[in-house]
Design a protein around this motif. Structure first.
Motif, PDB file in Angstrom:
ATOM      1  N   HIS A   3     -72.842  21.612 -71.287  1.00 50.45           N
ATOM      2  CA  HIS A   3     -72.810  20.194 -70.920  1.00 50.45           C
ATOM      3  C   HIS A   3     -74.058  19.912 -70.098  1.00 50.45           C
ATOM      4  O   HIS A   3     -74.424  20.698 -69.232  1.00 50.45           O
ATOM      5  CB  HIS A   3     -71.548  19.887 -70.102  1.00 50.45           C
ATOM      6  CG  HIS A   3     -71.345  18.435 -69.846  1.00 50.45           C
ATOM      7  ND1 HIS A   3     -70.890  17.582 -70.812  1.00 50.45           N
ATOM      8  CD2 HIS A   3     -71.536  17.689 -68.741  1.00 50.45           C
ATOM      9  CE1 HIS A   3     -70.811  16.350 -70.305  1.00 50.45           C
ATOM     10  NE2 HIS A   3     -71.203  16.397 -69.047  1.00 50.45           N
ATOM     11  N   ALA A   4     -74.719  18.788 -70.391  1.00 50.99           N
ATOM     12  CA  ALA A   4     -75.965  18.468 -69.688  1.00 50.99           C
ATOM     13  C   ALA A   4     -76.089  16.974 -69.466  1.00 50.99           C
ATOM     14  O   ALA A   4     -75.444  16.168 -70.145  1.00 50.99           O
ATOM     15  CB  ALA A   4     -77.158  18.965 -70.492  1.00 50.99           C
ATOM     16  N   THR A  27     -75.652  15.334 -80.457  1.00 54.51           N
ATOM     17  CA  THR A  27     -75.271  16.028 -79.221  1.00 54.51           C
ATOM     18  C   THR A  27     -74.845  15.084 -78.101  1.00 54.51           C
ATOM     19  O   THR A  27     -74.349  15.529 -77.074  1.00 54.51           O
ATOM     20  CB  THR A  27     -76.443  16.881 -78.698  1.00 54.51           C
ATOM     21  OG1 THR A  27     -77.582  16.044 -78.538  1.00 54.51           O
ATOM     22  CG2 THR A  27     -76.753  18.025 -79.638  1.00 54.51           C
ATOM     23  N   ALA A  44     -74.734  14.989 -72.677  1.00 56.88           N
ATOM     24  CA  ALA A  44     -74.843  15.690 -73.953  1.00 56.88           C
ATOM     25  C   ALA A  44     -74.000  16.959 -73.942  1.00 56.88           C
ATOM     26  O   ALA A  44     -73.875  17.620 -72.907  1.00 56.88           O
ATOM     27  CB  ALA A  44     -76.299  16.029 -74.233  1.00 56.88           C
ATOM     28  N   ASP A  45     -73.442  17.290 -75.088  1.00 57.58           N
ATOM     29  CA  ASP A  45     -72.656  18.506 -75.270  1.00 57.58           C
ATOM     30  C   ASP A  45     -73.147  19.230 -76.511  1.00 57.58           C
ATOM     31  O   ASP A  45     -73.414  18.597 -77.533  1.00 57.58           O
ATOM     32  CB  ASP A  45     -71.172  18.174 -75.448  1.00 57.58           C
ATOM     33  CG  ASP A  45     -70.551  17.587 -74.210  1.00 57.58           C
ATOM     34  OD1 ASP A  45     -70.659  18.222 -73.149  1.00 57.58           O
ATOM     35  OD2 ASP A  45     -69.949  16.505 -74.304  1.00 57.58           O
ATOM     36  N   ALA A  46     -73.243  20.559 -76.421  1.00 56.28           N
ATOM     37  CA  ALA A  46     -73.672  21.362 -77.560  1.00 56.28           C
ATOM     38  C   ALA A  46     -73.132  22.777 -77.404  1.00 56.28           C
ATOM     39  O   ALA A  46     -72.665  23.160 -76.332  1.00 56.28           O
ATOM     40  CB  ALA A  46     -75.187  21.381 -77.661  1.00 56.28           C
ATOM     41  N   GLU A  51     -79.818  23.709 -78.240  1.00 53.28           N
ATOM     42  CA  GLU A  51     -79.512  22.423 -78.872  1.00 53.28           C
ATOM     43  C   GLU A  51     -79.725  21.258 -77.905  1.00 53.28           C
ATOM     44  O   GLU A  51     -80.203  20.195 -78.296  1.00 53.28           O
ATOM     45  CB  GLU A  51     -78.083  22.416 -79.388  1.00 53.28           C
ATOM     46  CG  GLU A  51     -77.840  23.397 -80.525  1.00 53.28           C
ATOM     47  CD  GLU A  51     -76.373  23.475 -80.878  1.00 53.28           C
ATOM     48  OE1 GLU A  51     -75.872  22.540 -81.527  1.00 53.28           O
ATOM     49  OE2 GLU A  51     -75.734  24.472 -80.478  1.00 53.28           O
ATOM     50  N   ILE A  52     -79.380  21.457 -76.630  1.00 54.12           N
ATOM     51  CA  ILE A  52     -79.603  20.427 -75.607  1.00 54.12           C
ATOM     52  C   ILE A  52     -81.097  20.214 -75.413  1.00 54.12           C
ATOM     53  O   ILE A  52     -81.577  19.082 -75.381  1.00 54.12           O
ATOM     54  CB  ILE A  52     -78.942  20.822 -74.269  1.00 54.12           C
ATOM     55  CG1 ILE A  52     -77.432  20.964 -74.407  1.00 54.12           C
ATOM     56  CG2 ILE A  52     -79.340  19.858 -73.157  1.00 54.12           C
ATOM     57  CD1 ILE A  52     -76.664  19.684 -74.607  1.00 54.12           C
ATOM     58  N   THR A  71     -83.982  17.024 -67.744  1.00 58.41           N
ATOM     59  CA  THR A  71     -82.721  17.570 -68.240  1.00 58.41           C
ATOM     60  C   THR A  71     -82.081  18.441 -67.174  1.00 58.41           C
ATOM     61  O   THR A  71     -82.742  19.312 -66.605  1.00 58.41           O
ATOM     62  CB  THR A  71     -82.971  18.392 -69.517  1.00 58.41           C
ATOM     63  OG1 THR A  71     -83.602  17.562 -70.487  1.00 58.41           O
ATOM     64  CG2 THR A  71     -81.661  18.929 -70.085  1.00 58.41           C
ATOM     65  N   ILE A  73     -78.779  20.921 -66.730  1.00 54.56           N
ATOM     66  CA  ILE A  73     -77.658  21.632 -67.349  1.00 54.56           C
ATOM     67  C   ILE A  73     -76.549  21.779 -66.317  1.00 54.56           C
ATOM     68  O   ILE A  73     -76.802  22.247 -65.194  1.00 54.56           O
ATOM     69  CB  ILE A  73     -78.092  23.040 -67.835  1.00 54.56           C
ATOM     70  CG1 ILE A  73     -79.289  22.955 -68.790  1.00 54.56           C
ATOM     71  CG2 ILE A  73     -76.913  23.786 -68.455  1.00 54.56           C
ATOM     72  CD1 ILE A  73     -79.027  22.262 -70.095  1.00 54.56           C
TER      73      ILE A  73
END
Length: 76
Positions: A3-4, A27, A44-46, A51-52, A71, A73
């Motif tokens: 999750h970010a 994402t 965002a979720d990945a 992927e993030i 970004t 995390i």
């Protein structure tokens, strides 16, 4: 699951169009226009950190009108 939060700066008058484009990314869980140092906050979720980072550095930064991103995390 990773999750970010991705903070996005945009050029003048571009936030509304950019947030619509961001909301369409695979994402992205949520994206909101905000007041402050950044113009849009994205959740965002990945499955993987890669992927993030790809979403932030290629997909979001590649949008016309995006001037900067940061970004973060989530650790827990």
């Amino acid at each position: 699951m990773v999750h970010a939060y991705i903070m996005v700066k945009t050029g003048p008058g571009t936030s509304e169009q950019i947030v619509k484009s961001i909301r369409g990314l695979a994402t992205v869980a949520e994206a909101h226009i905000v007041a402050g140092a950044y113009d849009i906050i994205v959740e965002a979720d990945a499955e993987a950190v890669y992927e993030i980072l790809n979403a932030a550095s290629n997909e979001i930064q590649g949008l016309t009108g995006v001037t900067d991103t940061k970004t973060y995390i989530a650790m827990g």
